[in-house]
Design a protein around this motif. Structure first.
Motif, PDB file in Angstrom:
ATOM      1  N   GLU A  44       8.299  29.899 -42.851  1.00  0.00           N
ATOM      2  CA  GLU A  44       9.221  29.754 -41.723  1.00  0.00           C
ATOM      3  C   GLU A  44       9.840  28.357 -41.690  1.00  0.00           C
ATOM      4  N   VAL A  45       9.036  27.357 -42.037  1.00  0.00           N
ATOM      5  CA  VAL A  45       9.526  25.977 -42.094  1.00  0.00           C
ATOM      6  C   VAL A  45       9.397  25.496 -43.540  1.00  0.00           C
ATOM      7  N   PRO A  46      10.509  25.508 -44.271  1.00  0.00           N
ATOM      8  CA  PRO A  46      10.460  25.066 -45.671  1.00  0.00           C
ATOM      9  C   PRO A  46      10.131  23.578 -45.781  1.00  0.00           C
ATOM     10  N   ASP A  47       9.356  23.239 -46.799  1.00  0.00           N
ATOM     11  CA  ASP A  47       9.066  21.831 -47.049  1.00  0.00           C
ATOM     12  C   ASP A  47       9.984  21.341 -48.182  1.00  0.00           C
ATOM     13  N   PRO A  48       9.947  20.052 -48.482  1.00  0.00           N
ATOM     14  CA  PRO A  48      10.834  19.521 -49.528  1.00  0.00           C
ATOM     15  C   PRO A  48      10.681  20.219 -50.883  1.00  0.00           C
ATOM     16  N   ALA A  49       9.470  20.632 -51.220  1.00  0.00           N
ATOM     17  CA  ALA A  49       9.272  21.338 -52.491  1.00  0.00           C
ATOM     18  C   ALA A  49       9.994  22.690 -52.482  1.00  0.00           C
ATOM     19  N   ASP A  50       9.986  23.356 -51.328  1.00  0.00           N
ATOM     20  CA  ASP A  50      10.703  24.630 -51.215  1.00  0.00           C
ATOM     21  C   ASP A  50      12.205  24.421 -51.401  1.00  0.00           C
ATOM     22  N   ILE A  51      12.722  23.388 -50.801  1.00  0.00           N
ATOM     23  CA  ILE A  51      14.155  23.105 -50.896  1.00  0.00           C
ATOM     24  C   ILE A  51      14.538  22.777 -52.339  1.00  0.00           C
ATOM     25  N   THR A  52      13.698  22.016 -53.012  1.00  0.00           N
ATOM     26  CA  THR A  52      13.949  21.679 -54.414  1.00  0.00           C
ATOM     27  C   THR A  52      13.903  22.929 -55.281  1.00  0.00           C
ATOM     28  N   GLU A  53      12.913  23.775 -55.044  1.00  0.00           N
ATOM     29  CA  GLU A  53      12.804  25.014 -55.821  1.00  0.00           C
ATOM     30  C   GLU A  53      14.023  25.909 -55.588  1.00  0.00           C
ATOM     31  N   TYR A  54      14.446  26.013 -54.342  1.00  0.00           N
ATOM     32  CA  TYR A  54      15.619  26.828 -54.015  1.00  0.00           C
ATOM     33  C   TYR A  54      16.859  26.291 -54.734  1.00  0.00           C
ATOM     34  N   ALA A  55      17.041  24.986 -54.711  1.00  0.00           N
ATOM     35  CA  ALA A  55      18.187  24.384 -55.400  1.00  0.00           C
ATOM     36  C   ALA A  55      18.149  24.691 -56.891  1.00  0.00           C
ATOM     37  N   THR A  56      16.970  24.618 -57.472  1.00  0.00           N
ATOM     38  CA  THR A  56      16.812  24.917 -58.900  1.00  0.00           C
ATOM     39  C   THR A  56      17.146  26.374 -59.188  1.00  0.00           C
ATOM     40  N   LEU A  57      16.635  27.267 -58.347  1.00  0.00           N
ATOM     41  CA  LEU A  57      16.904  28.692 -58.536  1.00  0.00           C
ATOM     42  C   LEU A  57      18.390  29.009 -58.376  1.00  0.00           C
ATOM     43  N   LEU A  58      19.038  28.403 -57.396  1.00  0.00           N
ATOM     44  CA  LEU A  58      20.466  28.647 -57.198  1.00  0.00           C
ATOM     45  C   LEU A  58      21.295  28.130 -58.373  1.00  0.00           C
ATOM     46  N   THR A  59      20.907  26.961 -58.882  1.00  0.00           N
ATOM     47  CA  THR A  59      21.615  26.411 -60.038  1.00  0.00           C
ATOM     48  C   THR A  59      21.513  27.356 -61.220  1.00  0.00           C
ATOM     49  N   ARG A  60      20.301  27.885 -61.448  1.00  0.00           N
ATOM     50  CA  ARG A  60      20.102  28.836 -62.544  1.00  0.00           C
ATOM     51  C   ARG A  60      20.917  30.104 -62.312  1.00  0.00           C
ATOM     52  N   GLU A  61      20.919  30.609 -61.085  1.00  0.00           N
ATOM     53  CA  GLU A  61      21.687  31.816 -60.782  1.00  0.00           C
ATOM     54  C   GLU A  61      23.179  31.583 -61.030  1.00  0.00           C
ATOM     55  N   GLU A  62      23.690  30.469 -60.565  1.00  0.00           N
ATOM     56  CA  GLU A  62      25.110  30.170 -60.744  1.00  0.00           C
ATOM     57  C   GLU A  62      25.461  30.013 -62.223  1.00  0.00           C
ATOM     58  N   GLN A  63      24.583  29.392 -62.994  1.00  0.00           N
ATOM     59  CA  GLN A  63      24.851  29.215 -64.421  1.00  0.00           C
ATOM     60  C   GLN A  63      24.826  30.548 -65.157  1.00  0.00           C
ATOM     61  N   THR A  64      23.856  31.396 -64.827  1.00  0.00           N
ATOM     62  CA  THR A  64      23.791  32.691 -65.503  1.00  0.00           C
ATOM     63  C   THR A  64      24.974  33.578 -65.096  1.00  0.00           C
ATOM     64  N   ARG A  65      25.465  33.423 -63.867  1.00  0.00           N
ATOM     65  CA  ARG A  65      26.643  34.173 -63.454  1.00  0.00           C
ATOM     66  C   ARG A  65      27.869  33.708 -64.242  1.00  0.00           C
ATOM     67  N   ALA A  66      27.989  32.395 -64.413  1.00  0.00           N
ATOM     68  CA  ALA A  66      29.097  31.856 -65.201  1.00  0.00           C
ATOM     69  C   ALA A  66      28.996  32.310 -66.660  1.00  0.00           C
ATOM     70  N   ASP A  67      27.793  32.315 -67.197  1.00  0.00           N
ATOM     71  CA  ASP A  67      27.586  32.791 -68.572  1.00  0.00           C
ATOM     72  C   ASP A  67      27.968  34.263 -68.702  1.00  0.00           C
ATOM     73  N   ARG A  68      27.584  35.040 -67.689  1.00  0.00           N
ATOM     74  CA  ARG A  68      27.930  36.464 -67.694  1.00  0.00           C
ATOM     75  C   ARG A  68      29.443  36.642 -67.651  1.00  0.00           C
ATOM     76  N   GLN A  69      30.122  35.863 -66.819  1.00  0.00           N
ATOM     77  CA  GLN A  69      31.573  35.968 -66.732  1.00  0.00           C
ATOM     78  C   GLN A  69      32.238  35.578 -68.041  1.00  0.00           C
ATOM     79  N   ASP A  70      31.742  34.514 -68.673  1.00  0.00           N
ATOM     80  CA  ASP A  70      32.284  34.105 -69.970  1.00  0.00           C
ATOM     81  C   ASP A  70      32.100  35.210 -71.013  1.00  0.00           C
ATOM     82  N   ALA A  71      30.931  35.844 -70.994  1.00  0.00           N
ATOM     83  CA  ALA A  71      30.660  36.936 -71.938  1.00  0.00           C
ATOM     84  C   ALA A  71      31.567  38.131 -71.642  1.00  0.00           C
TER      85      ALA A  71
END
Length: 78
Positions: free
Chosen positions: A37-64
């Protein structure tokens, strides 16, 4: 010998890119399901990492998709 079906290679690359994107989206979903319910800094960092990966794989998919001939017209108005 010349490959008579070079597009098949592009389609397989597109399938792989789509699979990677799907996995990245699922990882975001899994994270959100266990998010406290209350994210800590590690949660926020993990979320940022996951979003970056999602955005990159989406861009890779679009390029393909573009390379496989699935270019879409712009959806933005001029």
């Amino acid at each position: 010998m010349t490959d008579l079906y070079p597009a098949a290679d592009q389609r397989e690359l597109l399938r792989r890119a789509a699979t990677a994107h799907t996995a990245a989206v699922r990882d975001v979903e899994t994270f959100l399901r266990r998010l406290p319910e209350v994210p800590d800094p590690a949660d926020i960092t993990e979320y940022a990492t996951l979003l970056t990966r999602e955005e990159q794989t989406r861009a890779d998919r679009q390029d393909a998709a573009d390379a496989a001939g699935l270019q879409l017209p712009s959806l933005e108005s001029e």
